[in-house]
Scaffold this active site. Structure first.
Site, mmCIF file in Angstrom:
data_model
loop_
_atom_site.group_PDB
_atom_site.id
_atom_site.type_symbol
_atom_site.label_atom_id
_atom_site.label_comp_id
_atom_site.label_asym_id
_atom_site.label_seq_id
_atom_site.Cartn_x
_atom_site.Cartn_y
_atom_site.Cartn_z
ATOM 1 N N GLU A 29 38.244 32.495 36.307
ATOM 2 C CA GLU A 29 38.780 31.622 34.902
ATOM 3 C C GLU A 29 40.381 31.030 35.318
ATOM 4 O O GLU A 29 40.762 32.488 36.102
ATOM 5 C CB GLU A 29 38.739 33.528 34.603
ATOM 6 C CG GLU A 29 37.549 33.784 33.792
ATOM 7 C CD GLU A 29 37.217 34.084 34.078
ATOM 8 O OE1 GLU A 29 38.568 36.161 33.339
ATOM 9 O OE2 GLU A 29 36.154 35.484 33.182
ATOM 10 N N LEU A 58 35.819 32.345 29.771
ATOM 11 C CA LEU A 58 36.177 33.542 30.483
ATOM 12 C C LEU A 58 34.111 34.545 30.214
ATOM 13 O O LEU A 58 34.183 34.967 28.744
ATOM 14 C CB LEU A 58 36.930 34.722 28.979
ATOM 15 C CG LEU A 58 38.365 33.894 29.123
ATOM 16 C CD1 LEU A 58 39.754 35.027 28.281
ATOM 17 C CD2 LEU A 58 38.463 33.285 30.598
ATOM 18 N N GLU A 60 32.102 35.973 32.664
ATOM 19 C CA GLU A 60 31.380 36.248 34.062
ATOM 20 C C GLU A 60 30.054 35.924 34.865
ATOM 21 O O GLU A 60 29.720 35.583 35.490
ATOM 22 C CB GLU A 60 32.390 37.717 34.316
ATOM 23 C CG GLU A 60 33.789 37.536 34.430
ATOM 24 C CD GLU A 60 34.482 38.382 33.058
ATOM 25 O OE1 GLU A 60 34.047 37.792 31.801
ATOM 26 O OE2 GLU A 60 35.529 37.943 32.776
ATOM 27 N N GLN A 82 38.707 37.515 37.744
ATOM 28 C CA GLN A 82 39.369 37.449 37.570
ATOM 29 C C GLN A 82 40.834 38.912 38.159
ATOM 30 O O GLN A 82 41.410 39.389 38.970
ATOM 31 C CB GLN A 82 40.044 38.009 36.455
ATOM 32 C CG GLN A 82 41.450 37.377 36.236
ATOM 33 C CD GLN A 82 42.407 36.157 34.982
ATOM 34 O OE1 GLN A 82 42.109 37.046 34.175
ATOM 35 N NE2 GLN A 82 42.530 35.441 35.254
ATOM 36 N N PHE A 83 39.348 40.187 37.857
ATOM 37 C CA PHE A 83 39.915 41.650 38.298
ATOM 38 C C PHE A 83 38.312 42.010 38.543
ATOM 39 O O PHE A 83 37.255 41.823 37.612
ATOM 40 C CB PHE A 83 40.437 42.509 37.080
ATOM 41 C CG PHE A 83 42.325 41.751 37.196
ATOM 42 C CD1 PHE A 83 42.888 42.668 38.073
ATOM 43 C CD2 PHE A 83 42.437 41.165 36.160
ATOM 44 C CE1 PHE A 83 44.501 41.771 37.661
ATOM 45 C CE2 PHE A 83 43.680 40.817 36.426
ATOM 46 C CZ PHE A 83 44.637 41.510 37.178
ATOM 47 N N ILE A 87 33.630 42.345 36.749
ATOM 48 C CA ILE A 87 32.775 41.470 37.753
ATOM 49 C C ILE A 87 31.844 42.827 37.270
ATOM 50 O O ILE A 87 30.562 41.455 37.272
ATOM 51 C CB ILE A 87 33.122 42.262 39.911
ATOM 52 C CG1 ILE A 87 32.237 41.052 40.103
ATOM 53 C CG2 ILE A 87 32.276 43.686 39.787
ATOM 54 C CD1 ILE A 87 32.766 41.224 41.913
ATOM 55 N N PRO A 89 30.052 42.463 33.991
ATOM 56 C CA PRO A 89 28.843 41.386 33.636
ATOM 57 C C PRO A 89 28.304 40.273 34.699
ATOM 58 O O PRO A 89 27.203 39.762 34.414
ATOM 59 C CB PRO A 89 29.673 40.934 32.504
ATOM 60 C CG PRO A 89 31.280 41.289 32.317
ATOM 61 C CD PRO A 89 31.284 42.585 33.390
ATOM 62 N N HIS A 129 41.701 46.716 36.053
ATOM 63 C CA HIS A 129 42.422 46.274 36.744
ATOM 64 C C HIS A 129 42.947 46.431 38.344
ATOM 65 O O HIS A 129 43.315 45.980 38.605
ATOM 66 C CB HIS A 129 43.818 45.626 36.135
ATOM 67 C CG HIS A 129 43.411 45.041 35.155
ATOM 68 N ND1 HIS A 129 42.913 45.907 33.705
ATOM 69 C CD2 HIS A 129 43.490 43.428 35.129
ATOM 70 C CE1 HIS A 129 43.206 44.436 32.330
ATOM 71 N NE2 HIS A 129 43.359 43.204 33.159
#
Lengths: 326, 336
Positions: A29, A58, A60, A82-83, A87, A89, A129
């Site tokens: 992403e 977006l 995952e 991204q964070f 993760i 999904p 995050h």
């Protein structure tokens, strides 16, 4: 040699490997046009084109699932999540497919996939995050788990992860991205993916940690040295496969071990190391193994996050406990 | 007799047969193989789970004959027939069912995870919808590597409820990847009827919402399946983007071997059986004077003989040595 921070070292490693191996592909992403939320992939799309640096929806599940399909065809995808809280999904595909392709085909297919994701607290970001999910991945057969703790190790370990024929979960401590700089050669030299790194030699206690917590762990070692307690500091770096040889050899000399990690305590990876010490190093121990970890709570918002994470003081206190009655 | 030897023999016989007879022969091969599997399951020779395709044979048969040998194929856990018609020898499939080392997944996959890398058969998959993103990745890699072939991805209508369906469909359309999505709609996702699980029961509408061209085909009619798949594949190869085909079909047996089938009535099953793909197609050929009863029995006997040989092969095949238990988790010696 260039002075690089950790995120720059990640960027240099990606750049080196994409330049030298046309099968390396980056997807995720905002990794292309925007260069990644933390700028880890900045400049890559300009240099290598949108065919090799793909901005994805977006999604995952699709990012990792698609990357597995690419890996099955011999490409070397490096997927960015991204964070680390995003993760989950993708866990379906990491858990159910990435780690199993080799087993399902009895070695006729492998899955040379890297999933990169920032991890850890300390950046004043809310729960998703700031998480440290390494133990979840270490539990999974067929997947390697790597967490660097410095720019030079990030560079060398990421190159090794991309070159490795099996899936690697590569967790990058967000807090270290810009915390300090280090000389990095940017010469394409990889580091081994199956050893711990001894960062500081000592004789009285072995401190075992990984990722951002090595910051506090090394500060604790320094503080203890002022009191005349010489701590050895080991950076696990690769959690799976775990190099217990280095840890056991150290504990055989020091007789004491404190394990420090930022992830929650129950079922954390420290428990695996402690269990290994109980199985293989019990007679070396002069005191019970101590774990210094986060509490078993969701990562709190910034006001409390430093109470959540292990501190220098908690690490020093745990070491003192191992020294009691010595 | 080894698997490769018999495949060559079977292959040489195939080439002289009229196409319609080959379609019928292949449906019979799947049917007889699976009937034997059910029997072997009862005898505890095959353990674990077993999901039979009986009733749906026209889908795999018509579709596989419309693909090129070099295409990638991704399947589901109801994939015995797909593997067979992709050219995986029945010996290797049966040995895999038994969990023998001579199986196509060397005895580790079993019924739900038949794999054959050499034939670009990327597996059965027990995760509903799990194959879709994988198929997208296979197709993306082909495009990046400059290889012109398509990826056929089979899945059931149950998969359209999964996020992976929507993410995969979107990516394939967004990036215009050569993925042929083949949805075998047998009306029941395990035990849940389509209209009890989906607000939109017209599956083509879902695919079309991602700007994927669609086609709805009678999945009980092997010629219709073949023609529909052929046209869809042609479009994928010509234009590069994905295509979605829905086969309306029906499974005559339970979802798995442990299914009380409380979700559907016997009358409904019997009604669909009247349209069974094997007997309706053979009746059609007979009526057209293209097949005699003796001709049918000959094809059937051939299928039975292939099944008997496959079972004998699987019975005689050795088990994987226990020493191999820890092998093939990660690549040996690859950690530096």
């Amino acid at each position: 040699m260039a002075e690089l921070n950790l995120v720059e070292a990640i960027n240099r490693a990606l750049d080196w490997e994409m330049a030298h191996d046309p099968s390396v592909v980056v997807l995720g992403e905002d990794v292309g046009v925007n260069g990644g939320v933390f700028r880890a992939t900045v400049g890559l799309q300009e240099r290598f084109g949108p065919e090799r640096v793909l901005d994805t929806p977006l999604a995952e599940t699709a990012i990792v699932g698609t990357a597995i399909g690419m890996a099955a065809q011999g490409l070397k995808p490096v997927a960015e999540i991204q964070f680390s809280g995003f993760i989950y999904p993708a866990m379906d595909h990491i858990w159910n497919h990435a780690g199993r392709l080799r087993n399902r085909t009895r070695g006729r297919l492998s899955c040379p996939l890297v999933v990169r994701s920032p991890c850890g607290a300390g950046i004043h970001a809310p729960e998703h995050h700031s998480e440290s999910p390494e133990a979840l991945f270490a539990h999974l057969p067929g997947v390697r788990v790597v967490i660097p703790s410095s720019p030079s190790r990030a560079y060398g370990l990421l190159l090794a992860a991309i070159r490795d024929p099996d899936p690697v979960i590569f967790l990058e401590p967000t807090r270290l991205y810009r915390l300090f700089k280090q000389e990095v050669a940017d010469d394409g030299e990889a580091l081994p993916l199956d050893v711990c790194f001894t960062l500081r030699a000592g004789t009285d206690v072995t401190l075992v940690s990984w990722g951002a917590m090595l910051n506090e762990t090394q500060a604790a070692a320094e503080a203890l040295a002022q009191e005349g307690v010489m701590a050895e500091v080991i950076d696990v770096a690769t959690l799976k496969p775990l190099d217990m040889t280095t840890i056991l050899e150290s504990v055989a000399r020091t007789g004491r071990c404190v394990i420090v990690h930022e992830a929650t305590r129950t079922g954390g990876f420290g428990a695996e190391i402690a269990a290994n010490l109980a199985e293989h190093g019990l007679y070396s121990l002069l005191a019970p193994v101590q774990r210094v970890t986060a509490w078993d709570v969701v990562v709190p918002l910034s006001r409390l996050e430093h109470q959540y994470m292990p501190s220098v003081e908690r690490i020093v206190a745990a070491v003192r406990k191992t020294l009691e009655g010595a | 007799m080894n698997a490769t030897g018999r495949k060559a023999k079977a292959g040489s016989g195939m080439s002289e047969r009229p196409f319609t007879h080959q379609l019928l022969a292949d449906m019979l091969r799947i049917r007889r193989m699976e009937e034997k599997c059910a029997e072997l399951y009862g005898a505890q020779k095959i353990r674990g789970f077993l999901h039979l395709y009986i009733g749906e044979e026209a889908c795999a048969t018509g579709a596989m004959h419309a693909l090129d040998a070099d295409d990638n194929v991704v399947a589901t856990y109801r994939e015995h027939g797909h593997a067979l018609l992709r050219g995986v020898p029945m010996d290797a499939i049966m040995a895999e069912m038994f969990g023998k080392a001579a199986g196509c997944s060397r005895g580790r996959g079993g019924s739900m995870h038949l794999f054959d890398v050499a034939r670009r058969f990327y597996g059965g998959n027990a995760i509903v919808g799990g194959g879709l993103p994988l198929a997208v990745g296979l197709a993306l890699a082909d495009r990046m590597l400059g290889i012109r072939r398509l990826t056929a991805c089979f899945f059931g209508e149950g998969a359209v409820a999964e996020g992976a369906f929507h993410e995969g469909m979107n990516l394939a359309a967004l990036w215009r990847l050569p993925v042929l999505f083949l949805c075998e709609n047998n009306l029941y996702a395990m035990g849940t009827a389509l209209d009890r699980s989906e607000s939109q029961t017209e599956l083509c509408v879902k695919a079309a919402s991602y700007k994927v061209p669609t086609l709805k085909v009678d999945g009980m009619d092997v010629l219709a399946v073949h023609e529909g798949t052929r046209r869809a594949a042609q479009q994928v190869r010509g234009e590069g983007g994905p295509f979605f085909v829905e086969f309306r079909t029906f499974r005559f047996r339970a979802h798995s071997m442990f299914d009380p089938e409380l979700y559907r009535g016997k009358a409904e099953v019997e009604e669909w059986k009247k349209r069974g793909p094997i007997h309706s197609f053979s009746a059609q050929l007979k009526a057209a004077g293209e097949l005699t009863e003796d001709g049918f029995l000959e094809l059937d006997a051939e299928a039975e003989a292939e099944v008997a040989a496959a079972v004998a092969f699987a019975e005689a095949a050795p088990w994987e040595p226990v020493e191999d238990l820890l092998r093939d988790v990660t690549t040996p010696g690859a950690m530096r």
